[in-house]
Design an enzyme around this catalytic site. Structure first.
Site, PDB file in Angstrom:
ATOM      1  CG  HIS A 102      -8.942  -8.425  39.851  1.00 53.38           C
ATOM      2  ND1 HIS A 102      -7.620  -8.762  39.659  1.00 53.38           N
ATOM      3  CD2 HIS A 102      -8.958  -7.405  40.726  1.00 53.38           C
ATOM      4  CE1 HIS A 102      -6.865  -7.982  40.406  1.00 53.38           C
ATOM      5  NE2 HIS A 102      -7.645  -7.138  41.061  1.00 53.38           N
ATOM      6  CG  HIS A 104     -11.569  -3.945  42.476  1.00 54.34           C
ATOM      7  ND1 HIS A 104     -11.206  -4.518  43.669  1.00 54.34           N
ATOM      8  CD2 HIS A 104     -10.428  -3.863  41.743  1.00 54.34           C
ATOM      9  CE1 HIS A 104      -9.904  -4.752  43.667  1.00 54.34           C
ATOM     10  NE2 HIS A 104      -9.405  -4.373  42.502  1.00 54.34           N
TER      11      HIS A 104
HETATM   12  P1  AMP Z   1      -5.815  -5.349  42.808  1.00 50.54           P
HETATM   13  O1  AMP Z   1      -4.998  -4.564  43.791  1.00 50.54           O
HETATM   14  O2  AMP Z   1      -6.664  -4.545  41.914  1.00 50.54           O
HETATM   15  O3  AMP Z   1      -4.948  -6.337  42.102  1.00 50.54           O
HETATM   16  O4  AMP Z   1      -6.860  -6.135  43.689  1.00 50.54           O
HETATM   17  C1  AMP Z   1      -6.619  -7.336  44.302  1.00 50.54           C
HETATM   18  C2  AMP Z   1      -7.777  -7.518  45.237  1.00 50.54           C
HETATM   19  O5  AMP Z   1      -7.834  -8.872  45.571  1.00 50.54           O
HETATM   20  C3  AMP Z   1      -7.642  -6.735  46.542  1.00 50.54           C
HETATM   21  O6  AMP Z   1      -8.793  -5.937  46.733  1.00 50.54           O
HETATM   22  C4  AMP Z   1      -7.509  -7.824  47.608  1.00 50.54           C
HETATM   23  O7  AMP Z   1      -8.171  -7.478  48.789  1.00 50.54           O
HETATM   24  C5  AMP Z   1      -8.148  -9.013  46.925  1.00 50.54           C
HETATM   25  N1  AMP Z   1      -7.660 -10.330  47.280  1.00 50.54           N
HETATM   26  C6  AMP Z   1      -6.375 -10.725  47.439  1.00 50.54           C
HETATM   27  N2  AMP Z   1      -6.319 -12.057  47.674  1.00 50.54           N
HETATM   28  C7  AMP Z   1      -7.602 -12.506  47.642  1.00 50.54           C
HETATM   29  C8  AMP Z   1      -8.221 -13.781  47.798  1.00 50.54           C
HETATM   30  N3  AMP Z   1      -7.494 -14.869  48.052  1.00 50.54           N
HETATM   31  N4  AMP Z   1      -9.569 -13.874  47.705  1.00 50.54           N
HETATM   32  C9  AMP Z   1     -10.313 -12.767  47.458  1.00 50.54           C
HETATM   33  N5  AMP Z   1      -9.810 -11.539  47.312  1.00 50.54           N
HETATM   34  C10 AMP Z   1      -8.471 -11.400  47.392  1.00 50.54           C
END
Ligand code: AMP
Length: 139
Positions: A102, A104
């Protein structure tokens, strides 16, 4: 580690788990981050099942970037942010916590410190309202 089909983002894309959706096209899905580092923090997901930059196809990562470019003006308009960070983490050592690739999109506000990564839950009503507002500006 091979890509795991049952991760939370894969479930969201398939409609098996809830999200604050902002935008979707054939290749990508955009939603509010539920633990935003700043107001308007978005996540852009490829629909292709890939864990990170090392296993995603050229087409899917290109589609993610195209979607980031499409959404960016709407995000800036909805939030009145001063800047925008686009980032993407690979492997736990780099801070990756969800193992479906993903991007950000984190708005930056002059003089305002960002929250720590994935720490503080956003307010659900504010997330719903922002998702709607950002979506309304997408051209
Ligand atoms: P990463 O640490 O780059 O893998 O980012 C994962 C991101 O997903 C973090 O910023 C979390 O806050 C976000 N996150 C985790 N679970 C969910 C969810 N169910 N819906 C939306 N965002 C999420």
């Amino acid at each position: 580690m091979a890509y795991q089909n049952d991760n939370i983002f894969a479930k969201i894309i398939k409609g098996e788990a809830p999200s604050y959706k902002v935008y979707e096209n054939d290749d990508t899905y955009v939603m509010m981050d539920i633990m935003p580092e700043a107001e308007g923090h978005l996540l852009v997901l490829p629909k292709e099942g890939a864990e990170n930059i090392f296993d995603i196809s050229d087409e899917a990562i290109s589609a993610c970037m195209r979607t980031c470019k499409k959404i960016a003006p709407a995000l800036m308009k909805a939030t009145n942010a001063d800047g925008l960070i686009i980032s993407q983490f690979n492997h736990a050592a780099a801070g990756q916590t969800v193992f479906h690739l993903h991007c950000h999109m984190v708005p930056v506000y002059k003089g305002q410190k960002r929250q720590d990564h994935a720490r503080v839950q956003g307010n659900p009503e504010e997330l719903v309202a922002l998702a709607k507002e950002i979506a309304s500006y997408i051209e």
